[in-house]
Structures are given as structure tokens and as C-alpha cells.
Scaffold this active site. Structure first.
Site, PDB file in Angstrom:
ATOM      1  CG  ASP A 116      -8.609   0.410   3.279  1.00 37.58           C
ATOM      2  OD1 ASP A 116      -9.375  -0.375   2.686  1.00 37.58           O
ATOM      3  OD2 ASP A 116      -7.379   0.193   3.407  1.00 37.58           O
ATOM      4  N   GLY A 150     -17.039  -4.902  10.722  1.00 42.78           N
ATOM      5  CA  GLY A 150     -15.999  -4.629   9.724  1.00 42.78           C
ATOM      6  C   GLY A 150     -16.410  -4.946   8.296  1.00 42.78           C
ATOM      7  CG  ASN A 199      -7.545   0.939  -0.669  1.00 35.32           C
ATOM      8  OD1 ASN A 199      -7.636   2.071  -1.117  1.00 35.32           O
ATOM      9  ND2 ASN A 199      -8.593   0.233  -0.293  1.00 35.32           N
ATOM     10  CB  ALA A 248      -7.115  -0.181   9.410  1.00 41.71           C
ATOM     11  CE  LYS A 252      -4.207  -1.909   2.087  1.00 46.62           C
ATOM     12  NZ  LYS A 252      -5.227  -1.779   3.146  1.00 46.62           N
ATOM     13  N   GLY A 271      -5.666   1.952  17.891  1.00 42.81           N
ATOM     14  CA  GLY A 271      -4.741   1.585  16.833  1.00 42.81           C
ATOM     15  C   GLY A 271      -4.206   2.796  16.100  1.00 42.81           C
ATOM     16  CB  ALA A 272      -1.424   4.460  15.612  1.00 45.48           C
ATOM     17  N   GLY A 273      -2.145   1.968  13.023  1.00 42.24           N
ATOM     18  CA  GLY A 273      -1.573   1.364  11.826  1.00 42.24           C
ATOM     19  C   GLY A 273      -2.280   1.886  10.574  1.00 42.24           C
TER      20      GLY A 273
HETATM   21  P1  NDP Z   1      -1.167  -2.565  11.065  1.00 43.46           P
HETATM   22  O1  NDP Z   1      -0.222  -3.715  11.303  1.00 43.46           O
HETATM   23  O2  NDP Z   1      -0.745  -1.421  10.215  1.00 43.46           O
HETATM   24  O3  NDP Z   1      -1.597  -1.944  12.507  1.00 43.46           O
HETATM   25  C1  NDP Z   1      -2.014  -2.793  13.540  1.00 43.46           C
HETATM   26  C2  NDP Z   1      -2.446  -1.935  14.733  1.00 43.46           C
HETATM   27  O4  NDP Z   1      -2.998  -2.834  15.705  1.00 43.46           O
HETATM   28  C3  NDP Z   1      -1.325  -1.198  15.415  1.00 43.46           C
HETATM   29  O5  NDP Z   1      -1.797   0.051  15.859  1.00 43.46           O
HETATM   30  C4  NDP Z   1      -1.003  -2.093  16.616  1.00 43.46           C
HETATM   31  O6  NDP Z   1      -0.515  -1.375  17.722  1.00 43.46           O
HETATM   32  C5  NDP Z   1      -2.365  -2.618  16.941  1.00 43.46           C
HETATM   33  N1  NDP Z   1      -2.345  -3.878  17.678  1.00 43.46           N
HETATM   34  C6  NDP Z   1      -2.025  -5.105  17.203  1.00 43.46           C
HETATM   35  N2  NDP Z   1      -2.159  -6.036  18.182  1.00 43.46           N
HETATM   36  C7  NDP Z   1      -2.575  -5.375  19.284  1.00 43.46           C
HETATM   37  C8  NDP Z   1      -2.895  -5.771  20.621  1.00 43.46           C
HETATM   38  N3  NDP Z   1      -2.817  -7.060  21.018  1.00 43.46           N
HETATM   39  N4  NDP Z   1      -3.296  -4.826  21.500  1.00 43.46           N
HETATM   40  C9  NDP Z   1      -3.382  -3.536  21.115  1.00 43.46           C
HETATM   41  N5  NDP Z   1      -3.092  -3.086  19.876  1.00 43.46           N
HETATM   42  C10 NDP Z   1      -2.692  -3.998  18.971  1.00 43.46           C
HETATM   43  O7  NDP Z   1      -2.493  -3.232  10.516  1.00 43.46           O
HETATM   44  P2  NDP Z   1      -3.656  -2.520   9.653  1.00 43.46           P
HETATM   45  O8  NDP Z   1      -3.947  -1.203  10.261  1.00 43.46           O
HETATM   46  O9  NDP Z   1      -3.343  -2.614   8.218  1.00 43.46           O
HETATM   47  O10 NDP Z   1      -4.872  -3.525   9.907  1.00 43.46           O
HETATM   48  C11 NDP Z   1      -5.522  -3.583  11.180  1.00 43.46           C
HETATM   49  C12 NDP Z   1      -6.769  -4.437  11.042  1.00 43.46           C
HETATM   50  O11 NDP Z   1      -7.682  -3.771  10.191  1.00 43.46           O
HETATM   51  C13 NDP Z   1      -6.537  -5.821  10.403  1.00 43.46           C
HETATM   52  O12 NDP Z   1      -7.107  -6.794  11.237  1.00 43.46           O
HETATM   53  C14 NDP Z   1      -7.268  -5.788   9.090  1.00 43.46           C
HETATM   54  O13 NDP Z   1      -7.924  -7.004   8.816  1.00 43.46           O
HETATM   55  C15 NDP Z   1      -8.305  -4.698   9.335  1.00 43.46           C
HETATM   56  N6  NDP Z   1      -8.703  -3.998   8.109  1.00 43.46           N
HETATM   57  C16 NDP Z   1     -10.011  -4.045   7.760  1.00 43.46           C
HETATM   58  C17 NDP Z   1     -10.453  -3.410   6.618  1.00 43.46           C
HETATM   59  C18 NDP Z   1     -11.893  -3.492   6.266  1.00 43.46           C
HETATM   60  O14 NDP Z   1     -12.230  -3.106   5.138  1.00 43.46           O
HETATM   61  N7  NDP Z   1     -12.785  -3.939   7.143  1.00 43.46           N
HETATM   62  C19 NDP Z   1      -9.525  -2.673   5.739  1.00 43.46           C
HETATM   63  C20 NDP Z   1      -8.168  -2.639   6.220  1.00 43.46           C
HETATM   64  C21 NDP Z   1      -7.780  -3.316   7.366  1.00 43.46           C
HETATM   65  P3  NDP Z   1       1.067  -0.961  17.908  1.00 43.46           P
HETATM   66  O15 NDP Z   1       1.290   0.202  16.982  1.00 43.46           O
HETATM   67  O16 NDP Z   1       1.125  -0.581  19.331  1.00 43.46           O
HETATM   68  O17 NDP Z   1       1.844  -2.185  17.544  1.00 43.46           O
END
Ligand code: NDP
Length: 284
Positions: free
Chosen positions: A109, A250, A94, A136, A73, A132-134
Site C-alpha cells: 500500500d 487514490g 496486504n 493506510a 491485514k 489519519g493514523a489508521g
Molecule cells: P482505518 O479504519 O485503519 O483508519 C481510518 C482513519 O481515518 C483513522 O485515522 C480515523 O481517525 C480517520 N477518520 C475516519 N473518519 C474521520 C473523520 N470523520 N474525521 C477525521 N478522521 C477520520 O482505515 P484505513 O487506514 O485502512 O483506510 C483509510 C482509507 O484509505 C479508506 O477509505 C480506504 O478506502 C483507503 N485506502 C486506499 C488505498 C488505495 O490503494 N488507494 C489502500 C488502502 C486504504 P481516528 O483514529 O481519529 O478514528
């Protein structure tokens, strides 16, 4: 006089790795069939070092567009002619669309999330808590902020990632943002209107995964949304329903981001119900 036959389908698809478990192909091809479109969606396994060749290949073959998923992405931006405004702020694409031979990057997204949210509430003036801060979370934060959100509290374990997202919202949108570093059970403030899980907690096979929150802080006036499409009934959605909250699963975001992609590629307004039924059956 009858028209000459046309055996050339409109081509779209997805580049990702791993690609085998991505259900998007089923959802999009179902809606192409529903609208009698002579179009195909091809799910492609593309390694990181092959992305440039894949994009040039799609361009050479006249694809009208394609999705990029993990891990492409961000990297795909280097191969595009232009990136749409919100995708440029988010820093990720995306959905790529070909217009007059040029490749344009979009991020659908967060837009899909906003479309799903609008079925129950207008984002204007709302107070959000975003876990979250990834990728999505970035897409959702920027789109709800551009759609008129008042404030976003980003709750994230990693302080650096969280602070980057807060700075992005504050610098690039009119919304206010603050960071809470997530190192203990989080109590959702009473004044919150909309709670969003944008972490991967709850994604199959972690189906009983729960956010580290004080459950009783979820109050009936709150809308609780989850990005996890599989399973749609996450522990968060079940817990929020039990506390009287309005919930959004979702699948709403997944389906609506796809609706926007299909419209960008083909110009048709895709039937969201057909797409939702397809993924519901797949995840049942
Ligand atoms: P990333 O890897 O970019 O980000 C993951 C995020 O989740 C980070 O902020 C991470 O925190 C946090 N995290 C992971 N595990 C834990 C935990 N155990 N406790 C607390 N925080 C946690 O992933 P994406 O953002 O790309 O994707 C996230 C989710 O979104 C996925 O499950 C994906 O399936 C879903 N998604 C759904 C879409 C939809 O259309 N419905 C579209 C895109 C994604 P930290 O920074 O602290 O590590």
C-alpha cells in the site's frame, strides 16, 4: 516438436470480508489478460475465524500469492513464514507471496503510494502533513519516511493512535515526526510540501465529505494526495485543484500497489494504464 498442453493456471486472489465490493479482481484480471498470462485472481469472502484455513488452502493448492484486505491485514502475519522489513514495521501485510514454498508477507500500500507520488515529486527531503493514523496512514508514513522524507506531521482525532504512529516513525525511520490532535479546523503550515489524506473521509457514499481544514491554507506550491479511490475526484482533490495545487488521486495508489503485487507474484512488469482504465470505468 510442439509443447505439451498445460491446463494449470497460476492462481492468486484476495481474502477479505466484505469482499463483494472489492474491485481488485477486475483490475488484476484485466492486466493478466493484457499480458496473455494464464493466471487467475479469485476474490474470496473469508471470515476472521476461517483465515488460517484459507491460507493453508491457498498453500495446499499452490497459489503463487494473495492479497489480504479488511480485516485480515494484521491477523495474517501469524500464518506466514517471514514478513518483509517495511511490512514488519508497519505491522500489517496486504500481499502474500510464495517463494520456494514459503509464505512471505509484504505491504504494497505505502509502496504504491510512493510510486504514485514519484510521478510528480521525489519524497527525499520533503515536509509532509498526513491526515489519519489508521492502516493506510501507517503504510504511507513508513514508506515515505524510508524513502527519505524529512518530516511528517500526523494530524489525527484519536490522540493515542496518532501518538503510536509518530513514535513508530521516530523509532524505526530516519524521518522526524510530530502529532497534532485534530480537534479544530487544521491550518496546513505554509512550509508543507506534500499533504496526504489517509482518512476514510470522502469514501463513497460520503462523496461530499470534507476534511476539517482551513481550505485557504492549501497553497499552490503544495502537492495534495488523497487515498480515496472511489470517487477519485474527492472534495479534497477538487478543492486543492481550485487552489492551484498539484493533485494525486487514490487510484494512483490503488493501481501501483497492484502493479507491485503482480510483479511479486508473476515476475511481469504490469501495465499500469490498463489497470487504471479498468478501475476508472468501474468508478465512473
Ligand atoms: P482505518 O479504519 O485503519 O483508519 C481510518 C482513519 O481515518 C483513522 O485515522 C480515523 O481517525 C480517520 N477518520 C475516519 N473518519 C474521520 C473523520 N470523520 N474525521 C477525521 N478522521 C477520520 O482505515 P484505513 O487506514 O485502512 O483506510 C483509510 C482509507 O484509505 C479508506 O477509505 C480506504 O478506502 C483507503 N485506502 C486506499 C488505498 C488505495 O490503494 N488507494 C489502500 C488502502 C486504504 P481516528 O483514529 O481519529 O478514528
Amino acid at each position: 516438436m510442439s509443447e505439451a498442453p498445460n491446463f494449470l493456471s497460476m492462481l492468486t486472489g484476495s481474502f477479505a470480508t466484505p469482499a463483494a465490493e472489492n474491485p481488485t479482481v477486475a483490475m488484476i484480471e484485466a492486466v493478466y489478460r493484457h499480458h496473455h498470462l494464464d493466471a487467475r485472481y479469485i476474490n474470496c469472502e473469508v471470515a476472521p475465524d476461517a483465515l488460517g484455513d484459507a491460507v493453508r488452502g491457498a498453500q495446499a493448492m499452490g497459489w503463487v500469492g494473495f492479497n489480504c484486505s479488511i480485516p485480515h491485514k494484521v491477523a495474517v502475519i501469524a500464518y506466514l513464514d517471514r514478513v518483509a522489513d517495511s511490512a514488519a514495521i508497519i505491522g500489517a501485510v496486504n500481499c502474500v507471496v510464495r517463494r520456494d514454498g514459503r509464505l512471505i508477507g509484504e505491504n504494497t500500500d505505502g509502496q504504491g503510494f510512493v510510486t504514485s507520488l514519484r510521478t510528480v515529486a521525489d519524497p527525499v527531503g520533503q515536509t509532509f502533513v498526513l491526515f489519519g493514523a489508521g492502516g493506510a496512514a501507517r503504510a504511507i508514513a513508513i514508506e515515505v519516511a524510508l524513502a527519505g522524507a524529512d518530516s511528517i506531521t500526523v494530524v489525527n482525532r484519536d490522540p493515542k493512535r496518532g501518538a503510536e504512529l509518530v513514535a513508530l516513525v521516530e523509532q524505526k525511520t530516519p524521518a522526524r515526526a510530530e502529532l497534532v490532535v485534530w480537534d479544530r479546523p487544521y491550518r496546513v503550515p505554509e512550509r508543507t510540501n506534500i499533504v496526504v489524506n489517509a482518512t476514510s473521509v470522502g469514501l463513497f457514499p460520503d462523496v461530499e465529505g470534507r476534511l476539517n481544514i482551513v481550505l485557504d491554507s492549501l497553497r499552490p506550491h503544495m502537492i495534495v494526495a488523497d487515498v480515496i479511490p472511489n470517487p477519485p475526484q474527492t472534495a479534497l482533490i477538487r478543492d486543492a485543484k481550485a487552489r492551484g495545487c498539484v493533485t494525486l488521486d487514490g487510484l494512483g495508489m490503488l493501481v501501483n500497489q497492484g502493479v507491485i503485487c503482480v510483479e511479486l507474484w508473476t515476475g511481469i512488469s504490469a501495465n499500469a494504464t490498463v489497470m487504471r482504465q479498468t478501475v476508472e470505468e468501474l468508478f465512473a
